[in-house]
Enzyme design. Sequence first.
Site, short mmCIF file in Angstrom:
data_model
loop_
_atom_site.label_atom_id
_atom_site.label_comp_id
_atom_site.label_asym_id
_atom_site.label_seq_id
_atom_site.Cartn_x
_atom_site.Cartn_y
_atom_site.Cartn_z
N HIS A 158 47.97 37.82 -65.15
CA HIS A 158 48.34 39.17 -64.67
C HIS A 158 49.54 39.13 -63.74
O HIS A 158 49.79 40.10 -63.02
CB HIS A 158 47.14 39.82 -63.98
CG HIS A 158 46.05 40.19 -64.95
ND1 HIS A 158 44.79 40.56 -64.54
CD2 HIS A 158 46.02 40.25 -66.30
CE1 HIS A 158 44.05 40.84 -65.59
NE2 HIS A 158 44.77 40.64 -66.68
N ASN A 209 29.26 34.02 -59.96
CA ASN A 209 29.63 35.32 -59.42
C ASN A 209 28.69 35.73 -58.30
O ASN A 209 27.61 35.15 -58.14
CB ASN A 209 29.62 36.37 -60.56
CG ASN A 209 30.63 37.47 -60.33
OD1 ASN A 209 31.80 37.22 -60.03
ND2 ASN A 209 30.18 38.71 -60.45
N1 APR Z 1 31.99 35.33 -54.48
C1 APR Z 1 31.86 35.46 -55.81
N2 APR Z 1 32.04 36.62 -56.48
C2 APR Z 1 32.37 37.69 -55.76
C3 APR Z 1 32.52 37.66 -54.36
C4 APR Z 1 32.32 36.40 -53.71
N3 APR Z 1 32.44 36.26 -52.38
N4 APR Z 1 32.84 38.91 -53.92
C5 APR Z 1 32.88 39.69 -55.02
N5 APR Z 1 32.60 38.97 -56.11
C6 APR Z 1 32.53 39.43 -57.51
C7 APR Z 1 32.08 40.86 -57.66
O1 APR Z 1 30.65 40.91 -57.78
C8 APR Z 1 32.75 41.25 -58.98
O2 APR Z 1 31.90 41.00 -60.09
O3 APR Z 1 33.84 39.37 -58.02
C9 APR Z 1 33.98 40.34 -59.06
C10 APR Z 1 35.29 41.07 -58.85
O4 APR Z 1 35.41 42.01 -59.90
P1 APR Z 1 36.69 42.96 -59.91
O5 APR Z 1 36.85 43.55 -58.56
O6 APR Z 1 36.54 43.86 -61.10
O7 APR Z 1 37.92 41.97 -60.12
P2 APR Z 1 38.39 41.30 -61.47
O8 APR Z 1 37.23 41.06 -62.39
O9 APR Z 1 39.21 40.14 -61.10
O10 APR Z 1 39.33 42.44 -62.10
C11 APR Z 1 40.02 42.11 -63.29
O11 APR Z 1 41.19 44.22 -63.17
O12 APR Z 1 42.34 45.87 -62.06
C12 APR Z 1 42.47 44.75 -62.83
O13 APR Z 1 44.39 43.41 -62.74
C13 APR Z 1 43.19 43.67 -62.06
O14 APR Z 1 43.00 41.28 -62.38
C14 APR Z 1 42.26 42.47 -62.13
C15 APR Z 1 41.35 42.82 -63.29
#
Ligand code: APR
EC number: 2.3.1.286
Length: 235
Positions: free
Chosen positions: A110, A203
């Site tokens: 990304h 996760n």
């Molecule tokens: N340890 C492990 N997991 C965690 C923690 C932690 N401390 N804190 C949060 N999480 C988990 C959350 O439960 C969630 O499932 O990380 C995940 C983050 O999910 P998103 O916020 O949706 O992020 P991501 O999956 O990376 O998003 C994918 O979406 O908007 C686009 O480009 C953006 O790259 C991003 C993509």
Amino acid sequence: MRIFVLTGAGVSAESGLGTFRDKSGTGLWARFDPMKLATPEAFARDPAAVHEFYNFRRRNLLDARPNAAHLALARLQRELPAHGGAMTLVTQNIDDLHERGGARDVVHMHGELLKARCVTCRAIAAQRSDLTAESHCASCRRAGTLRPHVVWFGETPLFMEDICAALSDATLFVSIGTSGSVYPAAGFVSHARARGVRSCEINLMPSDNASVFDERRYGAASDVVPAWVSDVLGA
Ligand code: APR
């Protein structure tokens, strides 16, 4: 053992960088409208607002530090060859915390917040200061042609050919800190499963496609990832 690791915002959460979607409703996309800040149309309509959003995130990133999960993944990448293995690290994150934690050859599908791209000559260069409409491209010298080198909604992720090749060669697929809600990354586990490759989800809580994984480990990445790496390395 050839491990394909996919990371998402959750791996950087404990470094103080916000995630996008979480159950508490405090995620980035609960506070900011991605359609107004993370699409090519938004940038064409209001470049100043988009620059301000990414400048804010870039300043936060420069103050952040890698956490134990970043360090553990770098350790795994470093030590796997001695065990006859290899690791490909693909991240959805635009931060550089994997690199600052010691990882090499990180695949940023990304894009990268600490780089800018010229919309005219397509040059990509390091960008640590704020981007504005007056920012000049170092290659073509034009002003006002720089955008964050990040993949917005509606744009094509980067390095997909390399990613598909690594996924097809993997013997273990591990997803860390991602909600599994954005494709194509969210589909990687199904691709692995279709090839009979073992998969593991690490996760804070079950992701949207948790049921597809063979193994699941839940908890904070800075706790669970180092423990998982020790298990893989046998120490
Ligand atoms: N340890 C492990 N997991 C965690 C923690 C932690 N401390 N804190 C949060 N999480 C988990 C959350 O439960 C969630 O499932 O990380 C995940 C983050 O999910 P998103 O916020 O949706 O992020 P991501 O999956 O990376 O998003 C994918 O979406 O908007 C686009 O480009 C953006 O790259 C991003 C993509």
